[in-house]
Scaffold this active site. Structure first.
Site, PDB file in Angstrom:
ATOM      1  N   CYS A   1       0.863  -1.180   0.000  1.00 55.91           N
ATOM      2  CA  CYS A   1       0.000   0.000   0.000  1.00 55.91           C
ATOM      3  C   CYS A   1       0.901   1.232   0.000  1.00 55.91           C
ATOM      4  O   CYS A   1       2.084   1.129   0.300  1.00 55.91           O
ATOM      5  CB  CYS A   1      -0.893   0.010   1.244  1.00 55.91           C
ATOM      6  SG  CYS A   1      -2.242   1.216   1.118  1.00 55.91           S
TER       7      CYS A   1
ATOM      8  N   LYS B   1     -12.602  -5.020   1.895  1.00 54.33           N
ATOM      9  CA  LYS B   1     -12.088  -4.150   2.950  1.00 54.33           C
ATOM     10  C   LYS B   1     -13.040  -2.965   3.113  1.00 54.33           C
ATOM     11  O   LYS B   1     -13.246  -2.185   2.179  1.00 54.33           O
ATOM     12  CB  LYS B   1     -10.690  -3.669   2.568  1.00 54.33           C
ATOM     13  CG  LYS B   1     -10.083  -2.706   3.572  1.00 54.33           C
ATOM     14  CD  LYS B   1      -8.623  -2.454   3.252  1.00 54.33           C
ATOM     15  CE  LYS B   1      -8.039  -1.388   4.160  1.00 54.33           C
ATOM     16  NZ  LYS B   1      -6.634  -1.116   3.856  1.00 54.33           N
TER      17      LYS B   1
ATOM     18  N   ARG C   1      -3.735   3.702  12.293  1.00 52.65           N
ATOM     19  CA  ARG C   1      -3.313   4.921  11.580  1.00 52.65           C
ATOM     20  C   ARG C   1      -2.410   5.802  12.433  1.00 52.65           C
ATOM     21  O   ARG C   1      -1.703   6.660  11.906  1.00 52.65           O
ATOM     22  CB  ARG C   1      -4.542   5.679  11.070  1.00 52.65           C
ATOM     23  CG  ARG C   1      -5.220   4.862   9.976  1.00 52.65           C
ATOM     24  CD  ARG C   1      -6.420   5.538   9.407  1.00 52.65           C
ATOM     25  NE  ARG C   1      -7.111   4.627   8.493  1.00 52.65           N
ATOM     26  CZ  ARG C   1      -8.330   4.838   8.014  1.00 52.65           C
ATOM     27  NH1 ARG C   1      -8.977   5.927   8.351  1.00 52.65           N
ATOM     28  NH2 ARG C   1      -8.876   3.971   7.203  1.00 52.65           N
TER      29      ARG C   1
ATOM     30  N   ARG D   1     -11.397   7.645   3.408  1.00 54.35           N
ATOM     31  CA  ARG D   1     -11.148   6.553   2.463  1.00 54.35           C
ATOM     32  C   ARG D   1     -12.425   5.946   1.903  1.00 54.35           C
ATOM     33  O   ARG D   1     -12.405   4.876   1.342  1.00 54.35           O
ATOM     34  CB  ARG D   1     -10.302   5.498   3.152  1.00 54.35           C
ATOM     35  CG  ARG D   1      -8.979   6.061   3.577  1.00 54.35           C
ATOM     36  CD  ARG D   1      -7.935   5.031   3.858  1.00 54.35           C
ATOM     37  NE  ARG D   1      -6.690   5.767   4.020  1.00 54.35           N
ATOM     38  CZ  ARG D   1      -5.739   5.455   4.868  1.00 54.35           C
ATOM     39  NH1 ARG D   1      -5.851   4.398   5.606  1.00 54.35           N
ATOM     40  NH2 ARG D   1      -4.655   6.195   4.953  1.00 54.35           N
TER      41      ARG D   1
ATOM     42  N   LYS E   1     -11.972  -7.770   5.939  1.00 51.40           N
ATOM     43  CA  LYS E   1     -11.428  -6.877   6.952  1.00 51.40           C
ATOM     44  C   LYS E   1     -12.346  -5.694   7.179  1.00 51.40           C
ATOM     45  O   LYS E   1     -12.811  -5.119   6.193  1.00 51.40           O
ATOM     46  CB  LYS E   1     -10.067  -6.389   6.446  1.00 51.40           C
ATOM     47  CG  LYS E   1      -9.385  -5.384   7.328  1.00 51.40           C
ATOM     48  CD  LYS E   1      -8.111  -4.934   6.683  1.00 51.40           C
ATOM     49  CE  LYS E   1      -7.591  -3.751   7.461  1.00 51.40           C
ATOM     50  NZ  LYS E   1      -6.662  -2.964   6.758  1.00 51.40           N
TER      51      LYS E   1
ATOM     52  N   SER F   1      -6.784  -3.471  14.368  1.00 46.66           N
ATOM     53  CA  SER F   1      -6.250  -2.750  15.528  1.00 46.66           C
ATOM     54  C   SER F   1      -7.318  -2.308  16.527  1.00 46.66           C
ATOM     55  O   SER F   1      -7.135  -2.428  17.739  1.00 46.66           O
ATOM     56  CB  SER F   1      -5.456  -1.531  15.044  1.00 46.66           C
ATOM     57  OG  SER F   1      -6.259  -0.686  14.243  1.00 46.66           O
TER      58      SER F   1
ATOM     59  N   TYR G   1      -3.226  -9.382  16.290  1.00 48.89           N
ATOM     60  CA  TYR G   1      -2.178  -8.861  17.179  1.00 48.89           C
ATOM     61  C   TYR G   1      -2.020  -9.740  18.405  1.00 48.89           C
ATOM     62  O   TYR G   1      -1.085  -9.569  19.172  1.00 48.89           O
ATOM     63  CB  TYR G   1      -2.503  -7.406  17.554  1.00 48.89           C
ATOM     64  CG  TYR G   1      -2.595  -6.540  16.311  1.00 48.89           C
ATOM     65  CD1 TYR G   1      -1.437  -6.157  15.637  1.00 48.89           C
ATOM     66  CD2 TYR G   1      -3.826  -6.172  15.767  1.00 48.89           C
ATOM     67  CE1 TYR G   1      -1.503  -5.423  14.464  1.00 48.89           C
ATOM     68  CE2 TYR G   1      -3.905  -5.433  14.599  1.00 48.89           C
ATOM     69  CZ  TYR G   1      -2.739  -5.064  13.952  1.00 48.89           C
ATOM     70  OH  TYR G   1      -2.806  -4.348  12.779  1.00 48.89           O
TER      71      TYR G   1
HETATM   72  C1  PBG Z   1      -3.231   0.128   4.777  1.00 48.74           C
HETATM   73  C2  PBG Z   1      -3.797  -0.714   5.876  1.00 48.74           C
HETATM   74  C3  PBG Z   1      -4.633  -0.352   6.935  1.00 48.74           C
HETATM   75  C4  PBG Z   1      -4.746  -1.488   7.743  1.00 48.74           C
HETATM   76  C5  PBG Z   1      -4.022  -2.496   7.139  1.00 48.74           C
HETATM   77  N1  PBG Z   1      -3.445  -2.006   5.969  1.00 48.74           N
HETATM   78  C6  PBG Z   1      -5.240   0.966   7.302  1.00 48.74           C
HETATM   79  C7  PBG Z   1      -6.287   1.542   6.452  1.00 48.74           C
HETATM   80  O1  PBG Z   1      -6.676   1.015   5.421  1.00 48.74           O
HETATM   81  O2  PBG Z   1      -6.730   2.618   6.833  1.00 48.74           O
HETATM   82  C8  PBG Z   1      -5.502  -1.564   9.038  1.00 48.74           C
HETATM   83  C9  PBG Z   1      -5.006  -2.608   9.988  1.00 48.74           C
HETATM   84  C10 PBG Z   1      -5.529  -2.477  11.373  1.00 48.74           C
HETATM   85  O3  PBG Z   1      -6.340  -1.574  11.695  1.00 48.74           O
HETATM   86  O4  PBG Z   1      -5.138  -3.308  12.204  1.00 48.74           O
HETATM   87  N2  PBG Z   1      -4.091   0.556   3.806  1.00 48.74           N
END
Ligand code: PBG
Length: 325
Positions: A116, A194, A204, A216, A247, A273, A312
């Site tokens: 990414c 996603k 973030r 986003r 996700k 997260s 995690y």
């Molecule tokens: C990158 C990405 C994100 C996560 C994984 N890859 C953040 C997003 O898309 O804003 C989130 C992972 C998490 O919250 O544990 N694009």
């Protein structure tokens, strides 16, 4: 009176174990790890127990995880040298690429790398923008950049690339470019389904990758949509994904379940997260039993149909599973 007594099979631990329908296994777990440039490690306030790490710490952490039974990691790269194009992400001389090479040299762990631009762009979006200060993604330029990132990671030695930018056509363009560069053995785990979720909040903070303007929602999915999840999953399967990811996981168990039924590829769930942070916070206050809550959540993801789970809690869960009575 009814003779149905389901509790006959619940009377002892051995009976309960014998009749358990789904079991989480150590081999199902993938541990996410965060790389940072420079020495040492930095804690992440909203994710107790999780750090971003320089190369030496990362290598030590991987060794520790392997001892506990972890077989795969999902590695996130980053740079202090961000620009509008995220160009450091495909610089094969970068410190992150060096770390990938070092990990592959010193451990047999399955190395998956997130693909990414958001930790590499100064505007914090996952792709290249059409015009300055306007949060609209230039699809063609972003596809080109993501394919370059994937090839650069493959050439540094990763086993699996995991595109997470939600850029339409990213799996196709990455597969093509990998094959053209003789990396036909490198697999693709697609963040196919996603959602634009509030549960990414703590993540973030790690790389300061919150979009500077806009959000986003123009590229990540609307949380209200379920049919669209199948459309996304099917498209990525057709484009050549080897693994389909859903996700977040906890608030999307119904999505994991329908995606499992619709595709015949392995399905991954990302226990993100925010899902980790909320249990940790409650546990620190003494309001929840962390181990019980985490294992119930991971078990639910498995029951919903996930073959593998990115979490995690991977190290702790591996330990809890080996201690299980
Ligand atoms: C990158 C990405 C994100 C996560 C994984 N890859 C953040 C997003 O898309 O804003 C989130 C992972 C998490 O919250 O544990 N694009």
């Amino acid at each position: 009176m009814s003779n149905h007594r389901p509790d006959r099979l619940r009377r002892s631990l051995a009976l309960r174990n014998l009749f358990r329908e789904t079991n989480l296994r150590q081999d199902d777990l993938i541990l996410p790890l965060f790389f940072k440039e420079g020495k040492g490690s930095l804690p992440i306030a909203s994710m107790p127990g999780i750090k971003k790490m320089g190369q030496a710490e990362l290598l030590r952490e991987i060794e520790k995880a392997q001892k506990l039974g972890i077989k795969a990691i999902l590695l996130f790269g980053s740079t202090l040298d961000k620009d509008s194009l995220g160009s450091k992400s495909y610089d094969e001389k970068s410190l992150f690429h060096q770390a990938i090479r070092q990990i592959k040299k010193s451990s047999g762990i399955i190395l998956i790398a997130d693909v990414c631009l958001c930790a590499y762009t100064n505007h914090g979006h996952c792709g290249i923008l059409t015009r300055k200060n306007e949060p609209a993604i230039d699809n063609e330029k972003t596809l080109e950049a993501l394919a370059k990132v994937a090839v650069s990671y493959a050439s540094a030695g990763v086993d699996i690339v995991a595109p997470s930018a939600m850029c339409d056509g990213q799996v196709h363009s990455i597969r093509q470019e990998l094959d053209k560069n003789y990396f036909s053995d490198t697999a693709i785990m697609s963040y196919a389904v996603k959602y634009a979720s509030s549960f990414y909040g703590p993540f973030r903070d790690i790389y300061d990758s919150r979009p500077l303007s806009g959000d986003r929602r123009s590229y990540q999915m609307d949380p209200g949509n379920k049919r669209e999840a199948l459309r996304e999953a099917m498209l990525d399967a057709k484009e050549g994904a080897d693994i389909i990811m859903v996700k977040p996981a906890l608030a999307y168990l119904d999505i994991i379940s329908v995606v499992r039924g619709a595709v015949n590829l392995p399905v991954a769930a990302y226990n993100v997260s925010g899902e980790y942070a909320m249990v940790k916070a409650a546990a620190l206050k003494g309001w929840l039993d962390e181990r019980a809550a985490a294992m119930e959540m991971l078990g639910a993801m498995k029951r919903a149909g996930a073959d593998i789970i990115i979490t995690y809690w991977a190290k702790e869960a591996a330990q809890w599973l080996s201690l299980r009575g």
